[in-house]
Scaffold this motif. Structure first.
Motif, short mmCIF file in Angstrom:
data_model
loop_
_atom_site.label_atom_id
_atom_site.label_comp_id
_atom_site.label_asym_id
_atom_site.label_seq_id
_atom_site.Cartn_x
_atom_site.Cartn_y
_atom_site.Cartn_z
N ARG A 401 0.83 -1.19 0.00
CA ARG A 401 0.00 0.00 0.00
C ARG A 401 0.87 1.25 0.00
O ARG A 401 1.92 1.29 0.65
CB ARG A 401 -0.91 0.01 1.23
CG ARG A 401 -1.94 -1.11 1.26
CD ARG A 401 -2.72 -1.08 2.57
NE ARG A 401 -3.40 0.19 2.74
CZ ARG A 401 -4.66 0.46 2.37
NH1 ARG A 401 -5.38 -0.49 1.80
NH2 ARG A 401 -5.19 1.66 2.56
N SER A 402 0.41 2.27 -0.67
CA SER A 402 1.17 3.51 -0.72
C SER A 402 1.17 4.24 0.62
O SER A 402 2.06 5.05 0.90
CB SER A 402 0.61 4.44 -1.80
OG SER A 402 -0.73 4.82 -1.50
N ASP A 403 0.18 3.94 1.48
CA ASP A 403 0.10 4.61 2.78
C ASP A 403 0.88 3.87 3.86
O ASP A 403 0.87 4.27 5.03
CB ASP A 403 -1.35 4.78 3.21
CG ASP A 403 -2.12 3.45 3.33
OD1 ASP A 403 -1.47 2.37 3.29
OD2 ASP A 403 -3.36 3.48 3.44
N GLY A 404 1.57 2.79 3.51
CA GLY A 404 2.40 2.06 4.46
C GLY A 404 1.66 1.04 5.31
O GLY A 404 2.29 0.27 6.04
N LYS A 405 0.35 0.98 5.22
CA LYS A 405 -0.41 -0.01 5.99
C LYS A 405 -0.25 -1.39 5.36
O LYS A 405 0.00 -1.51 4.15
CB LYS A 405 -1.89 0.38 6.02
CG LYS A 405 -2.18 1.69 6.74
CD LYS A 405 -3.65 2.02 6.68
CE LYS A 405 -3.94 3.36 7.37
NZ LYS A 405 -5.38 3.73 7.29
N PRO A 406 -0.40 -2.45 6.15
CA PRO A 406 -0.23 -3.79 5.58
C PRO A 406 -1.42 -4.21 4.72
O PRO A 406 -2.56 -3.77 4.96
CB PRO A 406 -0.11 -4.68 6.82
CG PRO A 406 -0.87 -3.94 7.88
CD PRO A 406 -0.64 -2.48 7.60
N ALA A 407 -1.15 -5.04 3.74
CA ALA A 407 -2.24 -5.64 2.96
C ALA A 407 -2.92 -6.69 3.82
O ALA A 407 -2.42 -7.08 4.87
CB ALA A 407 -1.68 -6.26 1.68
N SER A 408 -4.06 -7.19 3.36
CA SER A 408 -4.85 -8.10 4.19
C SER A 408 -4.27 -9.50 4.26
O SER A 408 -4.57 -10.25 5.19
CB SER A 408 -6.29 -8.18 3.65
OG SER A 408 -6.32 -8.82 2.38
N ALA A 409 -3.43 -9.87 3.30
CA ALA A 409 -2.90 -11.23 3.27
C ALA A 409 -1.60 -11.24 2.48
O ALA A 409 -1.28 -10.30 1.75
CB ALA A 409 -3.91 -12.19 2.65
N LEU A 410 -0.85 -12.33 2.64
CA LEU A 410 0.41 -12.50 1.91
C LEU A 410 0.30 -13.51 0.78
O LEU A 410 0.98 -13.40 -0.23
CB LEU A 410 1.52 -12.94 2.88
CG LEU A 410 1.94 -11.94 3.95
CD1 LEU A 410 2.98 -12.56 4.86
CD2 LEU A 410 2.49 -10.66 3.32
N ALA A 411 -0.55 -14.52 0.94
CA ALA A 411 -0.63 -15.57 -0.06
C ALA A 411 -1.38 -15.12 -1.31
O ALA A 411 -1.15 -15.63 -2.40
CB ALA A 411 -1.31 -16.81 0.52
N LYS A 412 -2.31 -14.16 -1.14
CA LYS A 412 -3.04 -13.59 -2.26
C LYS A 412 -3.06 -12.07 -2.07
O LYS A 412 -2.68 -11.57 -1.02
CB LYS A 412 -4.46 -14.16 -2.32
CG LYS A 412 -4.52 -15.66 -2.60
CD LYS A 412 -4.01 -16.00 -3.98
CE LYS A 412 -4.08 -17.49 -4.28
NZ LYS A 412 -3.06 -18.26 -3.57
N VAL A 413 -3.53 -11.33 -3.08
CA VAL A 413 -3.29 -9.89 -3.07
C VAL A 413 -4.58 -9.08 -3.01
O VAL A 413 -5.65 -9.56 -3.37
CB VAL A 413 -2.46 -9.46 -4.30
CG1 VAL A 413 -1.21 -10.29 -4.43
CG2 VAL A 413 -3.28 -9.54 -5.59
N ASP A 414 -4.44 -7.83 -2.56
CA ASP A 414 -5.54 -6.87 -2.50
C ASP A 414 -5.60 -5.96 -3.72
O ASP A 414 -6.57 -5.22 -3.90
CB ASP A 414 -5.39 -5.98 -1.27
CG ASP A 414 -5.59 -6.71 0.05
OD1 ASP A 414 -6.19 -7.81 0.04
OD2 ASP A 414 -5.15 -6.19 1.09
N THR A 415 -4.58 -5.96 -4.54
CA THR A 415 -4.47 -5.02 -5.66
C THR A 415 -5.54 -5.29 -6.70
O THR A 415 -5.61 -6.39 -7.26
CB THR A 415 -3.08 -5.14 -6.30
OG1 THR A 415 -2.08 -5.11 -5.29
CG2 THR A 415 -2.85 -4.03 -7.30
N ASP A 416 -6.37 -4.30 -6.98
CA ASP A 416 -7.41 -4.46 -8.00
C ASP A 416 -6.77 -4.45 -9.39
O ASP A 416 -5.78 -3.76 -9.64
CB ASP A 416 -8.44 -3.35 -7.90
CG ASP A 416 -9.29 -3.46 -6.64
OD1 ASP A 416 -9.33 -4.55 -6.04
OD2 ASP A 416 -9.89 -2.44 -6.24
#
Length: 519
Positions: A401-416
């Motif tokens: 994330r550009s705001d430095g917060k963690p994504a929801s998971a590591l095995a799959k992604v949040d990026t649309d």
């Protein structure tokens, strides 16, 4: 859904009365668990239609798959179309010999190629869902239903666009029926898609007025501009003026616009492909994003595939340390950038620097923020695609994330996944204008906007060859290289391989079909 459909049996859609996988929260429609009722859940079906670009079944990334007899992990619509639009072009490489891929690299595919067959059935599976929705959810004159029906018609038109582009002459079905579909030619598909998009425009939401992740009028204009840009390929008659007209409508839509704002860590271009691209400003560029969530929309396809396949494991490289992917990098670097793609940024045969600050060193050397390659420890050229150290790494798509917060998971992604973004309209306008009137100031203005966003020095004027290079630089690894190479006459394959064959199974079971020439 549990078997390979015999000449695309539309009645298979009836199974949708039970068991829907959806990203309901993301699409902001009511969720009624369809496992608890035998009544049609129209909203769940709408979600299934939208999610079919990335999801492959009813149980996360594996299990209870939509279509039998194909590899579920590679059966999502976007990944399948990506493989067929990128691998034969010479811009991307793949380390493993997954079923069907060697033939794409060797340019030797036939009617039973697993990639081609898998995409064909995925497309018609999704078309069947659309047909079932439109046959079942009648127009009750309410604005809500009119709009949702228009959205489904748009997605069906988009699916038929893929059929037209990739297979040219294939099945056409518009209603649920046990009868085999009629055969449509490319020109017939073109006319149908054009008619559908024109008819639904009034019922689609105004620009930016729909829920994020669902389409509006601008998506219809974008698809119209795309088919008009390639009209000479599809019908034999160029329609550059219409391509320019609809591209201009997209550009002047009043809501969507190029993202030109980055952060201290990420360029404006990078923001388009980060895990918060639904909120970081990129959402105003992404006209039709395919929603992803590392927990709620898991698959091995679409953006999950683009991020996870491009990063080396940490014990094999510093790639994920220097340029964090935001994932567990469990796939390893099975994807690689080819020397041919590097040429577009550095010149014929020129290598990118191998430095430690991978993103800025390489983009600075290229003079272009879009040269998102990781080079340290990797060779520029690929002589043996099974070797992970050959071919630069791609760091364009990331789960950070550009705001430095963690994504929801590591095995799959949040990026649309930005399936349609407004930058396409800028290049469509520039190319159509140049083909109509030569290298004009109007065309230059549109290309300059993209190059300026990427901190690339604008050229004095743009030839068609330079415009093709700009398509490559702006959209590399976004699943459209084949389309552009065919239009510009640089797709170096025998002409019959410009399209793919009809699967033998469909030819056997549908007497209306005829195999494409050359196969």
């Amino acid at each position: 859904m549990k078997r390979l459909m015999k000449h695309i049996v539309p009645a298979a859609a009836l199974v949708l009365l039970f068991g829907m996988t959806s990203c309901v929260n993301d699409l902001h429609v009511d969720n009624i668990n369809p496992m608890q009722t035998s009544e049609l859940d129209a909203n769940a079906l709408l979600n299934k239609i939208y999610s079919s670009f990335v999801l492959t079944g009813q149980v996360g990334p594996d299990g209870d798959k939509d279509i039998a007899d194909i590899d579920e992990g590679r059966s999502d619509l976007y990944r399948k179309s990506w493989e067929m639009n990128e691998f034969p072009t010479g811009e991307a490489s793949w380390q493993w010999d997954d079923t069907g891929l060697p033939e794409l690299f060797n340019k030797s595919w036939g009617a039973d190629n697993a990639c081609s067959v898998g995409l064909y059935y995925r497309l018609f599976f999704s078309i069947t869902l659309c047909n079932y929705y439109l046959d079942t959810v009648g127009d009750d004159d309410s604005q809500d239903i009119k709009q949702k029906r228009a959205e489904v018609r748009f997605i069906r038109a988009l699916l038929y666009y893929y059929v037209m582009d990739l297979y040219a002459n294939a099945t056409f079905i518009e209603h649920v029926s046990q009868e085999p579909g009629v055969r449509y030619t490319r020109s017939q598909y073109f006319s149908y898609i054009e008619k559908e998009l024109t008819e639904i425009e009034a019922d689609l939401a105004a620009p930016g007025a729909n829920v994020y992740g669902r389409v509006d009028k601008v998506a219809a204009w974008m698809l119209l501009s795309r088919i008009y840009l390639n009209a000479e390929v599809y019908t034999g008659t160029a329609q550059w003026a219409k391509a320019k007209e609809y591209a201009e409508k997209v550009i002047n839509n009043g809501y969507y616009h190029l993202n030109t704002t980055g952060t201290s860590n990420y360029s404006a271009y990078q923001m388009l492909f980060l895990a918060d691209n639904d909120t970081n400003g990129a959402q105003y560029e992404n006209i039709f994003p395919i929603l992803h969530d590392g927990i709620k929309t898991q698959s091995h396809g679409a953006m999950h595939f683009l991020v996870l396949s491009n990063y080396a494991k940490r014990d094999a490289s510093d790639m994920d340390v220097v340029v964090p992917s935001g994932t567990d990098v469990s796939w390893g670097k099975c994807m690689a950038v080819t020397g041919q793609l590097v040429d577009a940024f550095f010149g014929k045969g020129v290598s990118a620097p191998a430095e430690t600050n991978a993103v800025t060193d390489v983009t600075t050397a290229a003079g272009d923020d879009r040269a998102l390659f990781y080079t340290t420890g990797y060779s520029r050229d690929i002589t043996d695609r099974s070797q992970e150290t050959q071919g630069y790494g791609c760091v364009k798509f990331r789960n950070v994330r550009s705001d430095g917060k963690p994504a929801s998971a590591l095995a799959k992604v949040d990026t649309d996944l930005p399936l349609m973004r407004i930058a396409e309209a800028y290049l469509t306008y520039a190319e159509a204008e140049t083909r109509l009137n030569g290298a004009t100031a109007a065309a230059k203005e549109k290309i300059d906007a993209l190059r300026s966003r990427a901190h690339a020095v604008p050229f004095n004027s743009y030839s068609l060859e330079q415009i093709q290079e700009e398509w490559t630089r702006e959209f590399w690894f976004e699943g459209r290289a084949r389309i552009d190479q065919i239009r510009f006459g640089t797709y170096n394959l025998p002409k019959y391989r410009y399209i793919y064959p009809i699967p033998n199974n469909d030819l056997t079971n549908n007497p209306n079909l005829v195999q494409n020439d050359g196969y």
